[in-house]
Design an enzyme around this catalytic site. Sequence first.
Site, PDB file in Angstrom:
ATOM      1  N   PHE A 138      -6.052  -0.223  -8.796  1.00 38.47           N
ATOM      2  CA  PHE A 138      -5.964   1.080  -8.133  1.00 38.47           C
ATOM      3  C   PHE A 138      -4.543   1.275  -7.620  1.00 38.47           C
ATOM      4  CE2 PHE A 138      -6.131   4.234  -4.818  1.00 38.47           C
ATOM      5  CZ  PHE A 138      -6.920   5.211  -5.399  1.00 38.47           C
ATOM      6  N   ASP A 223       2.167  -3.934  -5.912  1.00 39.10           N
ATOM      7  CA  ASP A 223       1.575  -2.892  -5.078  1.00 39.10           C
ATOM      8  C   ASP A 223       0.900  -3.584  -3.903  1.00 39.10           C
ATOM      9  OD1 ASP A 223      -0.126  -1.100  -3.857  1.00 39.10           O
ATOM     10  OD2 ASP A 223      -0.710  -0.083  -5.708  1.00 39.10           O
ATOM     11  N   LYS A 252      -0.539   2.252   3.562  1.00 36.42           N
ATOM     12  CA  LYS A 252      -1.682   2.137   4.479  1.00 36.42           C
ATOM     13  C   LYS A 252      -1.380   1.711   5.922  1.00 36.42           C
ATOM     14  CE  LYS A 252      -5.481   2.201   1.328  1.00 36.42           C
ATOM     15  NZ  LYS A 252      -5.163   2.176  -0.102  1.00 36.42           N
TER      16      LYS A 252
HETATM   17  C1  LIG Z   1      -4.797   3.085  -1.186  1.00 35.65           C
HETATM   18  C2  LIG Z   1      -3.994   2.503  -2.278  1.00 35.65           C
HETATM   19  C3  LIG Z   1      -3.088   3.278  -3.016  1.00 35.65           C
HETATM   20  C4  LIG Z   1      -2.944   4.775  -2.830  1.00 35.65           C
HETATM   21  O1  LIG Z   1      -2.475   5.115  -1.576  1.00 35.65           O
HETATM   22  P1  LIG Z   1      -2.545   6.652  -1.103  1.00 35.65           P
HETATM   23  O2  LIG Z   1      -1.861   6.637   0.220  1.00 35.65           O
HETATM   24  O3  LIG Z   1      -3.987   7.037  -1.046  1.00 35.65           O
HETATM   25  O4  LIG Z   1      -1.800   7.442  -2.117  1.00 35.65           O
HETATM   26  C5  LIG Z   1      -2.336   2.641  -3.983  1.00 35.65           C
HETATM   27  N1  LIG Z   1      -2.471   1.326  -4.223  1.00 35.65           N
HETATM   28  C6  LIG Z   1      -3.317   0.546  -3.530  1.00 35.65           C
HETATM   29  C7  LIG Z   1      -3.400  -0.914  -3.820  1.00 35.65           C
HETATM   30  C8  LIG Z   1      -4.120   1.100  -2.540  1.00 35.65           C
HETATM   31  O5  LIG Z   1      -4.995   0.345  -1.885  1.00 35.65           O
END
Ligand SMILES: *Cc1c(COP(=O)(O)O)cnc(C)c1O
Length: 397
Positions: A138, A223, A252
Amino acid sequence: MDTKQLLAWAAQYHTPNYSRAPICLVRGDGVRVWDSDGKEYLDFGAGLAVASLGHCHPRVTGAIREAAATLLHVSNLYHTAPQIHLAKLLCEHSFADRVFFGNSGAEANEAALKLARKYARERYASDRYEIIATHNAFHGRTFATVTATGQAKYQHGFEPLVPGFKHVPYNDLRAMERAIDNRTAAILVEPIQGEGGVHVPDDDYLPGLRKLCDESGALLILDEIQTGVGRTGRLWAYEHAGIEPDIMTLAKALANGVPIGAMLTREEIARALGPGTHGSTFGGTPFVTSVALATMQTIIEEKMPERAARLGRALMDGLRRLAAGPTGITEVRGRGLLIGVALDRPVAPIVDACRDAGLLVLSAGERVLRLAPPLIVETRDCDEALAIIGRALAPRA
Ligand SMILES: *Cc1c(COP(=O)(O)O)cnc(C)c1O
């Protein structure tokens, strides 16, 4: 407050893209939140792994108050001290030399993907633009990041997606080795797949990816939007693997709930982002960066990563004790306070049952319960959560 009326308006006026629980949250304090009927909940999702210092932490609230009364916004045509101090602090506590600020995780990943392509084309060849990501990943909801997100359910209906992306199975070094070629600009992975089900890779996976990148010249983008800022028991999850990425993305928990995204990289790579090549109106305002600075200073000074490691171990031990009984738990996995509880059945009714009993939890996929409580959580909060989860999973008499 008339909850029924609020929920009726929600059903009438919101785009229907979220499946929300039928409660309206009005207040938070520490690891607890309250709804419009006055009901109290333990928040073991911390929003979505965001409020790591809990709700309304005094240092965060203080920074918000001070920034709001000092300077909320100026553009990136000018310097501001909080943005400079935050970039400096992030670099001093990570592999990175340079930082770009945006407003969300997806924007941080967009910056990373754009930088990787620009760097690879300028440094190697004009056809070196491919990004390899993993199934079940994700990375966000914008066109490029939803393309990188290796899950059909998030992509369906939005085609055509962005060209130049490939996917391989996660935690499979051989598959990655076969996929890399002289058109690969970068590999993009999560150090632990969060949304995809809290999948912790084997110990040799990230070091193996690092080696593949070193040999091929592809950049390693991690990420750490969910895993970063102490959640897994180290400040950055890559520290567990003893390697460093070329680019890391954060969002986050970075400002404990105020929207922010950051893309961190090394000096040599950052040079590809010359003046005018990328930007963001709201990125890194004095407001968000002073809140992020207060958050990061608190996380570091109060040794929150160690706390996450300690409480995470205890919480996982408790969940494994539950798993020994007739609860339908098939596996407990995770690191620090990012924990997945795999079930033998759909998780949605369990999330509902926990909420009814006063505990907010997350899911990750169809059959995984995800726990990501604030890092300030106490042992007694964990005991309370374990008792509620135990009852929610108990077989019906
Ligand atoms: C939540 C998340 C995203 C996306 O972040 P947003 O602020 O919703 O755009 C991307 N990568 C990871 C691993 C995430 O947990």
